[in-house]
Design an enzyme around this catalytic site. Sequence first.
Site, short mmCIF file in Angstrom:
data_model
loop_
_atom_site.label_atom_id
_atom_site.label_comp_id
_atom_site.label_asym_id
_atom_site.label_seq_id
_atom_site.Cartn_x
_atom_site.Cartn_y
_atom_site.Cartn_z
N GLY A 55 31.68 54.56 -76.00
CA GLY A 55 32.31 53.26 -75.78
C GLY A 55 32.42 52.95 -74.32
O GLY A 55 32.90 53.77 -73.53
N CYS A 67 33.92 54.48 -81.17
CA CYS A 67 34.86 54.87 -80.11
C CYS A 67 34.83 56.38 -79.95
O CYS A 67 34.34 57.11 -80.80
CB CYS A 67 36.28 54.42 -80.46
N ASP A 125 11.01 55.56 -80.70
CA ASP A 125 12.40 55.23 -80.42
C ASP A 125 13.27 55.80 -81.53
O ASP A 125 12.77 56.13 -82.62
CB ASP A 125 12.59 53.71 -80.33
N ASP A 126 14.58 55.93 -81.25
CA ASP A 126 15.46 56.53 -82.26
C ASP A 126 15.67 55.61 -83.46
O ASP A 126 15.80 56.07 -84.58
CB ASP A 126 16.81 56.91 -81.64
N ASN A 166 39.17 55.79 -84.20
CA ASN A 166 37.73 55.56 -84.24
C ASN A 166 37.35 55.27 -85.67
O ASN A 166 37.57 56.09 -86.56
CB ASN A 166 36.98 56.80 -83.73
N GLY A 167 36.77 54.09 -85.91
CA GLY A 167 36.38 53.71 -87.26
C GLY A 167 36.68 52.25 -87.51
O GLY A 167 36.80 51.45 -86.58
N TYR A 215 21.74 58.43 -83.29
CA TYR A 215 21.90 57.73 -82.01
C TYR A 215 23.25 57.93 -81.34
O TYR A 215 23.32 58.11 -80.13
CB TYR A 215 21.68 56.23 -82.24
#
Length: 513
Positions: free
Chosen positions: A28, A2, A368-369, A102-103, A260
């Site tokens: 998000g 988030c 790619d990451d 967030n978490g 990312y």
Amino acid sequence: MCGIVGFVANEPVNQLIYDALLLLQHRGQDAAGIATTNGRSFYMHKANGLVRDVFRTRNMRSLIGKAGIGQVRYPTAGSASSEEEAQPFYVNAPFGIVLAHNGNLTNAGVLREEMFYRDRRHINTSSDTEVLLNVLADEIQHSTEGIALDANSAFTALEKVYSRLQGSFAVVSMIAGYGLLAFRDANGIRPLCIGRMDIGQGKTQWMVSSESVAIEGIGYEFVRDVAPGEAIFVDLDGNFASRQIVADAELNPCIFEYVYLARPDSFMDGVSVFDVRMRMGDYLAKKISRETDINDIDVVMPIPDSSRPAAMQVAKHLGIEYREGFFKNRYIGRTFIMPGQAVRKKSVRQKLNAMRVEFHNKSVLIVDDSIVRGTTSYEIVQMARMAGARKVIFASAAPPVCFPNVYGIDMPTRSELVAYGRTHDEINEMIGSDQLIYQDVEDLKQAVRDINPIMTNFEASCFDGFYVTGNITTSYLDALEASRINPEATSDRAGDNSDFSRSQLHLQLTQQE
């Protein structure tokens, strides 16, 4: 995953929060919410969807006040479809508190039982954020009995909050009539930083945000990161206070933020995300040169956008032409955080298009990451072949994702991870590439240390299987996976990492009373 923001200003904050959330939209895309306060009243609007779709002019006009918080959400605990799960959450006592988080709390199940049997509080959703809010409210209630709230009483309450919470959490909360309270978990797993704007006459406007890009993007000055185990309190007059709540806190940031999650133009814990991704490319290039014949590679191509810095460095070090062969439709959401495997698979072709002239009869090194579920990687390889590539080498700038993440990223189910329980050759066969090359775990960690040598430890459980909170068991992971398969049947146990049954916990809490 988030994105959260909080403001205390000398001007209406509705537009400030909206603009900051737009800058955090990458964190998000499922839901968005804003809560503001004017005096002792809260004004809130939240719904499923992108920021631009959730908030219309009429909604913005109703969000009055000079302080507030906001969040963009991708759910990791709770329902992805219910608007009741959108944040911020509200509780009316004590004082009135709104909170965004967030978490992910890894002991949410135990806390939910404590709320019911000991604290006599009702939790109405399956969101761990509502649990966290009620724990905070309960401890503030106890710490302010007979007195008004101030920074010291808020910090005293948080001492008890930290002792009860397990997992990862970066939190912004607004207490009606008093101010903004924000805090970060003792491992600093999820990011949180502070910004300010001096407006003259000794007055300062303050904000907190998940990423520095939201601070700088709206014209505020980046001050610093919130330290692990630290809390800040800004009253409605703009007076700033902070306290280190957990004395033995140690920074273990989520390394996947650098791979990312975060925007490349953000700084986190003194580290430029863009510079880390460049260094990831440096180390990946060395491994590619060891494991393949670089003379058989015609071009290096990134998967836009997050792998571009790494791919540029790979091409530079290997002396191979860098080309942009995949073009991105920017109006499609990030596939990694798309809910549902079928939706993810379909959205890859909608999001990316392979330009035939760049692939025809070429040996292509695609960078790619990371590779999580493998679905996106398979579709990308097939697109390259359909565009005419004669050979496809796939390189991941991150190591194999072999273990569930339980700290706020939507990859908690072992069976969903392409690298879980499979050999390197089996993964290569599943994604359909001619050769697969992964970054080494230690090289990824060193890429961050190269930018900030103070960074010694990381939350890298999805790569190395080590969970920094120390309370993740096999039974916990089993229950978490079961909750994703059948949320209705297992929601009570999904966030519970204890061995207690409901009746045992009830007895234990009764004895404690």
